[in-house]
Design a protein around this motif. Structure first.
Motif, PDB file in Angstrom:
ATOM      1  N   GLY A 366      -1.144  18.612  53.894  1.00 14.05           N
ATOM      2  CA  GLY A 366      -1.804  18.065  55.071  1.00 14.05           C
ATOM      3  C   GLY A 366      -2.954  17.150  54.723  1.00 14.05           C
ATOM      4  O   GLY A 366      -3.590  16.565  55.606  1.00 14.05           O
ATOM      5  N   TYR A 367      -3.249  16.999  53.445  1.00 13.11           N
ATOM      6  CA  TYR A 367      -4.324  16.115  52.972  1.00 13.11           C
ATOM      7  C   TYR A 367      -4.009  15.720  51.535  1.00 13.11           C
ATOM      8  O   TYR A 367      -3.094  16.275  50.909  1.00 13.11           O
ATOM      9  N   PHE A 368      -4.771  14.767  51.006  1.00 13.73           N
ATOM     10  CA  PHE A 368      -4.502  14.238  49.668  1.00 13.73           C
ATOM     11  C   PHE A 368      -5.487  14.845  48.682  1.00 13.73           C
ATOM     12  O   PHE A 368      -6.671  14.498  48.671  1.00 13.73           O
ATOM     13  N   ALA A 369      -5.004  15.766  47.867  1.00 15.30           N
ATOM     14  CA  ALA A 369      -5.840  16.389  46.843  1.00 15.30           C
ATOM     15  C   ALA A 369      -4.927  16.926  45.750  1.00 15.30           C
ATOM     16  O   ALA A 369      -3.792  17.332  46.013  1.00 15.30           O
ATOM     17  N   LEU A 370      -5.426  16.912  44.529  1.00 18.46           N
ATOM     18  CA  LEU A 370      -4.682  17.441  43.393  1.00 18.46           C
ATOM     19  C   LEU A 370      -5.326  18.751  42.956  1.00 18.46           C
ATOM     20  O   LEU A 370      -6.532  18.794  42.688  1.00 18.46           O
ATOM     21  N   HIS A 371      -4.504  19.799  42.876  1.00 16.33           N
ATOM     22  CA  HIS A 371      -5.008  21.102  42.462  1.00 16.33           C
ATOM     23  C   HIS A 371      -4.213  21.581  41.248  1.00 16.33           C
ATOM     24  O   HIS A 371      -4.120  20.867  40.264  1.00 16.33           O
ATOM     25  N   ALA A 372      -3.641  22.782  41.327  1.00 11.67           N
ATOM     26  CA  ALA A 372      -2.891  23.311  40.185  1.00 11.67           C
ATOM     27  C   ALA A 372      -1.423  23.537  40.533  1.00 11.67           C
ATOM     28  O   ALA A 372      -0.717  24.228  39.814  1.00 11.67           O
ATOM     29  N   ASP A 373      -0.951  22.937  41.636  1.00 12.34           N
ATOM     30  CA  ASP A 373       0.435  23.099  42.054  1.00 12.34           C
ATOM     31  C   ASP A 373       1.350  22.178  41.241  1.00 12.34           C
ATOM     32  O   ASP A 373       0.892  21.342  40.457  1.00 12.34           O
ATOM     33  N   GLU A 374       2.644  22.308  41.463  1.00 11.16           N
ATOM     34  CA  GLU A 374       3.629  21.600  40.630  1.00 11.16           C
ATOM     35  C   GLU A 374       3.507  20.081  40.725  1.00 11.16           C
ATOM     36  O   GLU A 374       3.506  19.378  39.708  1.00 11.16           O
ATOM     37  N   ARG A 375       3.417  19.552  41.948  1.00 16.26           N
ATOM     38  CA  ARG A 375       3.351  18.090  42.082  1.00 16.26           C
ATOM     39  C   ARG A 375       2.014  17.545  41.570  1.00 16.26           C
ATOM     40  O   ARG A 375       1.963  16.448  41.007  1.00 16.26           O
ATOM     41  N   SER A 376       0.941  18.296  41.766  1.00 15.89           N
ATOM     42  CA  SER A 376      -0.343  17.870  41.212  1.00 15.89           C
ATOM     43  C   SER A 376      -0.267  17.805  39.687  1.00 15.89           C
ATOM     44  O   SER A 376      -0.761  16.858  39.062  1.00 15.89           O
ATOM     45  N   THR A 377       0.359  18.812  39.092  1.00 12.04           N
ATOM     46  CA  THR A 377       0.517  18.825  37.642  1.00 12.04           C
ATOM     47  C   THR A 377       1.328  17.620  37.173  1.00 12.04           C
ATOM     48  O   THR A 377       1.027  17.010  36.132  1.00 12.04           O
ATOM     49  N   LEU A 378       2.345  17.259  37.946  1.00  7.90           N
ATOM     50  CA  LEU A 378       3.129  16.063  37.618  1.00  7.90           C
ATOM     51  C   LEU A 378       2.239  14.821  37.641  1.00  7.90           C
ATOM     52  O   LEU A 378       2.347  13.951  36.764  1.00  7.90           O
ATOM     53  N   TYR A 380      -0.991  14.757  37.067  1.00 10.53           N
ATOM     54  CA  TYR A 380      -1.829  14.806  35.872  1.00 10.53           C
ATOM     55  C   TYR A 380      -1.057  14.272  34.670  1.00 10.53           C
ATOM     56  O   TYR A 380      -1.599  13.515  33.852  1.00 10.53           O
ATOM     57  N   ASP A 381       0.221  14.672  34.575  1.00  9.47           N
ATOM     58  CA  ASP A 381       1.067  14.192  33.475  1.00  9.47           C
ATOM     59  C   ASP A 381       1.208  12.673  33.517  1.00  9.47           C
ATOM     60  O   ASP A 381       1.081  11.986  32.492  1.00  9.47           O
ATOM     61  N   VAL A 382       1.485  12.148  34.710  1.00 12.99           N
ATOM     62  CA  VAL A 382       1.707  10.709  34.852  1.00 12.99           C
ATOM     63  C   VAL A 382       0.459   9.931  34.459  1.00 12.99           C
ATOM     64  O   VAL A 382       0.530   8.942  33.709  1.00 12.99           O
ATOM     65  N   GLN A 383      -0.687  10.363  34.955  1.00 11.15           N
ATOM     66  CA  GLN A 383      -1.916   9.640  34.655  1.00 11.15           C
ATOM     67  C   GLN A 383      -2.222   9.669  33.156  1.00 11.15           C
ATOM     68  O   GLN A 383      -2.625   8.654  32.576  1.00 11.15           O
ATOM     69  N   PHE A 384      -2.030  10.836  32.534  1.00  8.23           N
ATOM     70  CA  PHE A 384      -2.303  10.948  31.098  1.00  8.23           C
ATOM     71  C   PHE A 384      -1.356  10.067  30.302  1.00  8.23           C
ATOM     72  O   PHE A 384      -1.780   9.376  29.366  1.00  8.23           O
ATOM     73  N   TRP A 385      -0.082  10.089  30.669  1.00  8.72           N
ATOM     74  CA  TRP A 385       0.889   9.259  29.942  1.00  8.72           C
ATOM     75  C   TRP A 385       0.556   7.777  30.089  1.00  8.72           C
ATOM     76  O   TRP A 385       0.546   7.036  29.104  1.00  8.72           O
ATOM     77  N   LEU A 386       0.276   7.335  31.306  1.00  9.67           N
ATOM     78  CA  LEU A 386      -0.066   5.929  31.523  1.00  9.67           C
ATOM     79  C   LEU A 386      -1.295   5.533  30.708  1.00  9.67           C
ATOM     80  O   LEU A 386      -1.341   4.458  30.091  1.00  9.67           O
ATOM     81  N   TYR A 387      -2.281   6.401  30.701  1.00 13.90           N
ATOM     82  CA  TYR A 387      -3.542   6.080  30.028  1.00 13.90           C
ATOM     83  C   TYR A 387      -3.366   6.037  28.516  1.00 13.90           C
ATOM     84  O   TYR A 387      -3.840   5.103  27.847  1.00 13.90           O
ATOM     85  N   TRP A 426      -5.551  21.880  32.785  1.00 10.92           N
ATOM     86  CA  TRP A 426      -4.224  21.292  32.587  1.00 10.92           C
ATOM     87  C   TRP A 426      -4.099  20.772  31.161  1.00 10.92           C
ATOM     88  O   TRP A 426      -3.083  21.010  30.494  1.00 10.92           O
ATOM     89  N   LEU A 427      -5.119  20.076  30.685  1.00 11.30           N
ATOM     90  CA  LEU A 427      -5.083  19.497  29.348  1.00 11.30           C
ATOM     91  C   LEU A 427      -4.982  20.595  28.291  1.00 11.30           C
ATOM     92  O   LEU A 427      -4.173  20.507  27.344  1.00 11.30           O
ATOM     93  N   ASP A 428      -5.750  21.660  28.442  1.00 10.82           N
ATOM     94  CA  ASP A 428      -5.702  22.768  27.478  1.00 10.82           C
ATOM     95  C   ASP A 428      -4.334  23.439  27.479  1.00 10.82           C
ATOM     96  O   ASP A 428      -3.812  23.812  26.418  1.00 10.82           O
ATOM     97  N   GLN A 429      -3.740  23.596  28.666  1.00 11.76           N
ATOM     98  CA  GLN A 429      -2.414  24.212  28.756  1.00 11.76           C
ATOM     99  C   GLN A 429      -1.353  23.356  28.080  1.00 11.76           C
ATOM    100  O   GLN A 429      -0.471  23.869  27.373  1.00 11.76           O
ATOM    101  N   ARG A 430      -1.433  22.033  28.306  1.00 15.55           N
ATOM    102  CA  ARG A 430      -0.457  21.134  27.667  1.00 15.55           C
ATOM    103  C   ARG A 430      -0.613  21.143  26.146  1.00 15.55           C
ATOM    104  O   ARG A 430       0.363  21.083  25.396  1.00 15.55           O
ATOM    105  N   MET A 431      -1.847  21.225  25.667  1.00 17.26           N
ATOM    106  CA  MET A 431      -2.067  21.255  24.215  1.00 17.26           C
ATOM    107  C   MET A 431      -1.591  22.586  23.639  1.00 17.26           C
ATOM    108  O   MET A 431      -0.980  22.629  22.563  1.00 17.26           O
ATOM    109  N   LEU A 455       9.112  13.845  31.026  1.00 17.72           N
ATOM    110  CA  LEU A 455       8.382  13.255  32.132  1.00 17.72           C
ATOM    111  C   LEU A 455       9.172  12.101  32.741  1.00 17.72           C
ATOM    112  O   LEU A 455       9.281  11.995  33.980  1.00 17.72           O
ATOM    113  N   LEU A 456       9.745  11.253  31.916  1.00 21.65           N
ATOM    114  CA  LEU A 456      10.508  10.107  32.423  1.00 21.65           C
ATOM    115  C   LEU A 456      11.760  10.596  33.189  1.00 21.65           C
ATOM    116  O   LEU A 456      12.137   9.986  34.191  1.00 21.65           O
TER     117      LEU A 456
END
Length: 462
Positions: A366-378, A380-387, A426-431, A455-456
C-alpha cells in the motif's frame, strides 16, 4: 605561524579537524583573534557548537562584527537556542544588510523560535489540564491507567512478536536498562510493559496541533519499544534509543520509545529536559527531516498512550497508494540510478523491470518502502549489482555510504527514507551465504558470477 591560504584550503576540502589541530598546536598566548575566529568556525563545522561559542566570547565587544554574529548565530541555531540565534543573526543583518545567507538564516531561526514558543504553550496548556484532573480527584495518588481498559491495547501479530515483544521485564532488567539509558523510566511505561513488554498497539496515530513531515494534524508510530536489549526494536537494542541518538543524530535529551513508518526519519521520545533524568518526562515527536524539529505531544507517557487513536481516523491509504503507484510508474530515477541502468546492457529494459518490481511492492504494502521481504531483497540485489558492475573495488562501507543515492533518497522515484540496518543485514547475509565475495586484493566486494546469473534469471520474469 600557519597562513590563511592553508586554512582556507583545509576549509574548502572539509578538513576542519586539520584546522583545529594546527591552531591548537600554537601556544594560546600567541593566537591572534583571527586564528581564534578560524578555530571557532572549524568547531562549528565539526558540530562542536559549545566550543565554538566559548571561543567567540573571547572576542571583545569592539571586535564582534557581522561574521562574528553569523558564527554565533549558527552555533546557537544548532544548539536549538533559537532566541539567542535570532538576536545574533539580526545583529549580523544590521551590520551587513543585504547578505542573502544571513537573511535566510534569520528567517529560518525566526520560524524555529516561533515553533519552539508554540510547543511551550502547548506543553503549559496540557500540564494545566493534567493538574486540573488531579485536583478534581482531590490529589489522591492513583496507579497509572487506573481507569483505562488496556486488554485490547496491543495488536496480535507474528511480526510484532518477532520484532518487538520481549519477556516480562524484571526489576533487575529495568534497572540495567535505566542505567544504560541514563534515565529513570516513567512508572506508567513500566506498568504497560509489564502487561506486554513492547509491541504494536492497535491505535498507532496521535493527534497534533502543529504540522509535521508525516501529516498536518497527526503523527504515526510503528511500535513501542520494550524494556530490554535482546531485540533490535527494544530500548537498549541494536536499533534502540542510544543507537538512534548516537548514530542518527537525535537530540540527547531523553529516551527514544517509538519508531515511526519513515524507517528512522522521525521518532517519539521521552523528553527529560524540564524534569531531569529522574523526573516525569514529557512525550515529544522529533523529526529528522526538518532538522530534528520537536513537536510536543503529551505531558506524560500515560497521557500519550490514552491519546493514541486508530489509523482509520486519518485513513488516506487509497490516496497514498495511488500516489505511490504513480511515483513508481513515472517518477524520474535519480541521476546515479539512471546512469547505472544505462550501463547495464546485460538486461533488456532494466528500468521497466525495476518499476514493475516496485509496483508489486506498492500493491502488496500500500506504500513504497523496502524492508526485509522477498521483493525488497530483490531490489537490494539489483541495486548492488548495478552499482558494483559499474564501479571497481567497491568497499562495504563505500557501498553503504552511496546506497541512499539510488532509491532511498533518489528524487521522484524514491522511498523517501530507509533503515540502514536492513541494508547492512542484507549485505551481511549475502556475504555469509557466499553470494558476495571480496576481490583478489581483499578490498572490494562484488557478486559471484553464479549469484549474478541467478539474479538475471529472476529479472527475466519481470
Amino acid at each position: 605561524m600557519i597562513d590563511n591560504e592553508q586554512l582556507q584550503a583545509w576549509h574548502e576540502d572539509d578538513q576542519h579537524q586539520f584546522i583545529v589541530d594546527a591552531i591548537l598546536a600554537i601556544d594560546e598566548a600567541e593566537r591572534t583573534l583571527e586564528l581564534t575566529g578560524w578555530l571557532a568556525r572549524a568547531f562549528n563545522n565539526l558540530g562542536q557548537y559549545e566550543q565554538a561559542l566559548e571561543l567567540l566570547f573571547l572576542f571583545p565587544d569592539a571586535e564582534r562584527d557581522a561574521v562574528w554574529h553569523y558564527r554565533a548565530g549558527y552555533a546557537y541555531a544548532n544548539l536549538a537556542q533559537y532566541e539567542q540565534a535570532v538576536q545574533a543573526f539580526a545583529e549580523a543583518n544590521e551590520l551587513q544588510p543585504g547578505d542573502e545567507d544571513i537573511e535566510d538564516f534569520l528567517d529560518y531561526v525566526r520560524g524555529k523560535l516561533e515553533r519552539q514558543e508554540q510547543n511551550k504553550q502547548l506543553s503549559a496548556a496540557a500540564r494545566a489540564r493534567l493538574l486540573e484532573r488531579q485536583q478534581a480527584s482531590n490529589g489522591a495518588a492513583e496507579q497509572p491507567f487506573a481507569h483505562v481498559d488496556l486488554s485490547s491495547f496491543w495488536e496480535k501479530s507474528d511480526y510484532a512478536d518477532k520484532e518487538y515483544v520481549l519477556p516480562y521485564p524484571t526489576d533487575d532488567v529495568i534497572a540495567a536498562v535505566e542505567k544504560e539509558l541514563g534515565y529513570k523510566l516513567p512508572q506508567s511505561y513500566i506498568q504497560l510493559m509489564r502487561m506486554q513488554n513492547g509491541g504494536i498497539p492497535v491505535n498507532t496515530c496521535f493527534p497534533t496541533e502543529l504540522p509535521t513531515s508525516w501529516a498536518e494534524d497527526h503523527i504515526a508510530i510503528t511500535g513501542i519499544m520494550g524494556i530490554g536489549s535482546s531485540k533490535s526494536c527494544s530500548l537498549a537494542g541494536d536499533s534502540g534509543s542510544r543507537f538512534m541518538i548516537e548514530e542518527w543524530g537525535y537530540p540527547d535529551i531523553g529516551v527514544v520509545i517509538c519508531d515511526c513508518p519513515s524507517a528512522g526519519h522521525d521518532v517519539v521520545m521521552l523528553d527529560y529536559r524540564a524534569c531531569g533524568p529522574d523526573g516525569e518526562p514529557e512525550v515529544i515527536h522529533v523529526d529528522q527531516e526538518s532538522d530534528y524539529e520537536i513537536t510536543f505531544l503529551a505531558p506524560n507517557f500515560e497521557s500519550f498512550i490514552q491519546g493514541l487513536v486508530h489509523p482509520d481516523t486519518y485513513d488516506t491509504s487509497e490516496a497514498d497508494k495511488a500516489a505511490a503507484l504513480e511515483r513508481v510508474a513515472n517518477g524520474a530515477f535519480s541521476p546515479l540510478l539512471e546512469q547505472l541502468c544505462e550501463q547495464a546492457t546485460e538486461v533488456s529494459q532494466i528500468e521497466s523491470k525495476i518499476r514493475e518490481i516496485c509496483r508489486q511492492i506498492v500493491e502488496e504494502k500500500g506504500y513504497f518502502a523496502l524492508h526485509a521481504d522477498e521483493r525488497s531483497t530483490l531490489m537490494y540485489d539489483v541495486q548492488f549489482w548495478l552499482y558494483t558492475r559499474a564501479n571497481a573495488d567497491v568497499t562495504r562501507q563505500g557501498y553503504l555510504d552511496d546506497y541512499s543515492k539510488m532509491i532511498a533518497f533518489g528524487g521522484e522515484f524514491s522511498t523517501g527514507g530507509y533503515a540502514p540496518a536492513f541494508i547492512s543485514d542484507w549485505l551481511d547475509q549475502r556475504m555469509k551465504a557466499g553470494d558476495i565475495v571480496y576481490n583478489g586484493a581483499g578490498t572490494g566486494i562484488h557478486f559471484t558470477a553464479e549469484a549474478v546469473a541467478r539474479l538475471l534469471d529472476r529479472l527475466d520474469n519481470y
